[in-house]
Motif scaffolding. Sequence first.
Motif, PDB file in Angstrom:
ATOM      1  N   ARG A  91       0.846  -1.190   0.000  1.00  0.00           N
ATOM      2  CA  ARG A  91       0.000   0.000   0.000  1.00  0.00           C
ATOM      3  C   ARG A  91       0.889   1.251   0.000  1.00  0.00           C
ATOM      4  O   ARG A  91       1.897   1.312   0.712  1.00  0.00           O
ATOM      5  CB  ARG A  91      -0.946  -0.015   1.196  1.00  0.00           C
ATOM      6  CG  ARG A  91      -1.906  -1.200   1.145  1.00  0.00           C
ATOM      7  CD  ARG A  91      -2.875  -1.194   2.311  1.00  0.00           C
ATOM      8  NE  ARG A  91      -3.758  -0.032   2.256  1.00  0.00           N
ATOM      9  CZ  ARG A  91      -4.681   0.248   3.181  1.00  0.00           C
ATOM     10  NH1 ARG A  91      -4.812  -0.553   4.237  1.00  0.00           N
ATOM     11  NH2 ARG A  91      -5.443   1.315   3.060  1.00  0.00           N
ATOM     12  N   PRO A  92       0.562   2.250  -0.797  1.00  0.00           N
ATOM     13  CA  PRO A  92       1.443   3.410  -0.978  1.00  0.00           C
ATOM     14  C   PRO A  92       1.816   4.090   0.332  1.00  0.00           C
ATOM     15  O   PRO A  92       0.968   4.338   1.196  1.00  0.00           O
ATOM     16  CB  PRO A  92       0.606   4.352  -1.860  1.00  0.00           C
ATOM     17  CG  PRO A  92      -0.341   3.448  -2.579  1.00  0.00           C
ATOM     18  CD  PRO A  92      -0.659   2.342  -1.615  1.00  0.00           C
ATOM     19  N   THR A 122       1.854   7.321  -3.849  1.00  0.00           N
ATOM     20  CA  THR A 122       1.124   7.333  -5.109  1.00  0.00           C
ATOM     21  C   THR A 122       1.582   8.503  -5.967  1.00  0.00           C
ATOM     22  O   THR A 122       1.578   9.654  -5.514  1.00  0.00           O
ATOM     23  CB  THR A 122      -0.387   7.465  -4.858  1.00  0.00           C
ATOM     24  OG1 THR A 122      -0.828   6.366  -4.054  1.00  0.00           O
ATOM     25  CG2 THR A 122      -1.160   7.461  -6.167  1.00  0.00           C
ATOM     26  N   ALA A 127      -2.756   9.765  -8.393  1.00  0.00           N
ATOM     27  CA  ALA A 127      -3.606  10.355  -7.367  1.00  0.00           C
ATOM     28  C   ALA A 127      -4.715  11.189  -7.995  1.00  0.00           C
ATOM     29  O   ALA A 127      -5.834  11.283  -7.458  1.00  0.00           O
ATOM     30  CB  ALA A 127      -2.767  11.212  -6.417  1.00  0.00           C
ATOM     31  N   VAL A 157      -5.174  -1.772  -8.940  1.00  0.00           N
ATOM     32  CA  VAL A 157      -5.799  -1.102  -7.803  1.00  0.00           C
ATOM     33  C   VAL A 157      -6.243  -2.154  -6.798  1.00  0.00           C
ATOM     34  O   VAL A 157      -6.801  -3.194  -7.175  1.00  0.00           O
ATOM     35  CB  VAL A 157      -7.013  -0.276  -8.275  1.00  0.00           C
ATOM     36  CG1 VAL A 157      -7.749   0.356  -7.116  1.00  0.00           C
ATOM     37  CG2 VAL A 157      -6.568   0.786  -9.276  1.00  0.00           C
ATOM     38  N   ASN A 158      -6.003  -1.902  -5.504  1.00  0.00           N
ATOM     39  CA  ASN A 158      -6.451  -2.847  -4.481  1.00  0.00           C
ATOM     40  C   ASN A 158      -7.901  -2.560  -4.080  1.00  0.00           C
ATOM     41  O   ASN A 158      -8.549  -1.644  -4.618  1.00  0.00           O
ATOM     42  CB  ASN A 158      -5.511  -2.838  -3.272  1.00  0.00           C
ATOM     43  CG  ASN A 158      -5.504  -1.493  -2.536  1.00  0.00           C
ATOM     44  OD1 ASN A 158      -6.373  -0.639  -2.727  1.00  0.00           O
ATOM     45  ND2 ASN A 158      -4.510  -1.284  -1.683  1.00  0.00           N
ATOM     46  N   GLU A 162      -6.600   1.934  -3.931  1.00  0.00           N
ATOM     47  CA  GLU A 162      -5.245   2.495  -3.975  1.00  0.00           C
ATOM     48  C   GLU A 162      -4.449   1.863  -5.125  1.00  0.00           C
ATOM     49  O   GLU A 162      -4.431   0.636  -5.258  1.00  0.00           O
ATOM     50  CB  GLU A 162      -4.506   2.218  -2.663  1.00  0.00           C
ATOM     51  CG  GLU A 162      -5.160   2.839  -1.444  1.00  0.00           C
ATOM     52  CD  GLU A 162      -4.557   2.313  -0.149  1.00  0.00           C
ATOM     53  OE1 GLU A 162      -4.472   3.093   0.808  1.00  0.00           O
ATOM     54  OE2 GLU A 162      -4.179   1.121  -0.115  1.00  0.00           O
ATOM     55  N   VAL A 164      -1.497   0.094  -6.586  1.00  0.00           N
ATOM     56  CA  VAL A 164      -0.412  -0.670  -5.970  1.00  0.00           C
ATOM     57  C   VAL A 164       0.599  -1.176  -6.997  1.00  0.00           C
ATOM     58  O   VAL A 164       1.588  -1.804  -6.624  1.00  0.00           O
ATOM     59  CB  VAL A 164      -0.966  -1.853  -5.147  1.00  0.00           C
ATOM     60  CG1 VAL A 164      -1.770  -1.349  -3.950  1.00  0.00           C
ATOM     61  CG2 VAL A 164      -1.816  -2.781  -6.013  1.00  0.00           C
ATOM     62  N   TYR A 436     -14.027   6.681 -10.326  1.00  0.00           N
ATOM     63  CA  TYR A 436     -12.938   7.634 -10.495  1.00  0.00           C
ATOM     64  C   TYR A 436     -13.257   8.569 -11.652  1.00  0.00           C
ATOM     65  O   TYR A 436     -14.157   8.295 -12.460  1.00  0.00           O
ATOM     66  CB  TYR A 436     -11.596   6.928 -10.684  1.00  0.00           C
ATOM     67  CG  TYR A 436     -11.382   6.131 -11.940  1.00  0.00           C
ATOM     68  CD1 TYR A 436     -10.575   6.614 -12.960  1.00  0.00           C
ATOM     69  CD2 TYR A 436     -11.943   4.868 -12.096  1.00  0.00           C
ATOM     70  CE1 TYR A 436     -10.331   5.869 -14.095  1.00  0.00           C
ATOM     71  CE2 TYR A 436     -11.706   4.120 -13.226  1.00  0.00           C
ATOM     72  CZ  TYR A 436     -10.903   4.618 -14.229  1.00  0.00           C
ATOM     73  OH  TYR A 436     -10.666   3.878 -15.352  1.00  0.00           O
TER      74      TYR A 436
END
Length: 467
Positions: A91-92, A122, A127, A157-158, A162, A164, A436
């Motif tokens: 994770r960032p 990120t 972001a 993306v997890n 986020e 990854v 998003y």
Amino acid sequence: MHVTVNVPRRAAALAALFALAACSADLVQLEPGIALRGIVADTVGGHAVLIVTPEAPADIEVYYTSPGEPTYNLRVPARDDSLVIPLARLRPGRTYEYEVRTINTTGNPGPISRGFVTAPATPPELAALNLVAQGSSSSPVVMLEVLTTTYAGFVAVNGFGEPVWSWRVQGNPQGFTVRANGNFVFLDGANGLYEVTPGGAIVHQLSAHFDANHLPHHDVVATPANTILFIAQDPRINDGVYTVGDAIYEWSPETGGVTKRWSAFDFYDPAVDVGGRSSTGDWLHANSLALGDHGNVILSLNWISQVISISPDWHTIEWRMGGPHSTIALDSAAAFQGQHTAQVLTNGHLLVFDNGRDREGKARNSSAKEFANGHLVWTFTPSVTQYDPYVGSARRLVNGNTLVFFGMRDGFAGAVGPMAAYEVRPNGEVAWQLKYDGGNINYRATPLETIAGERSVSDGRFALPSP
């Protein structure tokens, strides 16, 4: 950032995992374990990796975790003196502790080395996607094919939304697949095909100009023979008219060999098999490729709203569904238009993302549809109407859920609704949602069980010990 680890440190929580293999009394009879000459943790390329050098050839086993996170494990077979091992799904911005040891040919482990690595933050361009997740995803990661004014490429993306893992392209991201060795093959609309390791290294490439005017586009898929199938343009002079059709090629990354396997010109007539958007410059617009259930190949032809099955020997079209001269009758209310990501499921049904591009009124929406012998047996449309005239995807997960993706911003090219992915249960309930707003159009969303072969071996909290 480079961090070199030379002195092992006790870490009881992770060491207990290694200790399970050491409990056998038979270990005293095995050859001595192999020590590690050195470990370097590297995050300079945007991916966290360990560069591990054993004293002698040996498998490398790694555990890594962070407070509140699962513990991940992977084992890498020995290939060279030094191995580059990706630490995937970090994770960032979080700090992870790792433990590394060798496993020799008799199964005996070597001494444990430990260290810390902090995942890169990120990047600003990712972001700016403003990813927001709700619910619980059953896929460890989802790979997005992202195109914005500042970023073009593939982004994993997890479940928290986020990023990854990511890999840039210079053109449009147009599909990817995973080889048996765990490497990705990405289709870059400008430069062709790249085989990329989970650590981000390019190991093979096929130029977009591998053959004059036969530009790869839209999709790739790995075969059981460890080769890569991809769609490419296929221009010809047909009845005196220059016409751009579609073909399927097979690429062997190790040898560099490329073979043309199938051409639409051998089975379709540009004067008869046409749709409202067909032109001499883009006759059929093939846009998705998948393997069938008996060695056949499933191809989506967007401009004529048709999905076909090509026989394993490439000599026959086994069936056509939708569009002109369909060999399978579709329910009138279930017909699809401008579809994407056609695939045959393990139950023999056909799953497509139905864009519904040329429908009018209330019927002008996009949805995922599952067909059995031409009959609609399952569909999903979000509670708020969404309409994507182009792009989108529907992928069936191993647990029976379906990941449905709408990839166009509200108002762009007539689209309605946000860019969003939905993990949907068979009863239509949304288990997970990702929204998003980066850019205007993004292609597909594909669930992945792993990025680099890592697996979760615990889901409880892990408390990092004091240094």
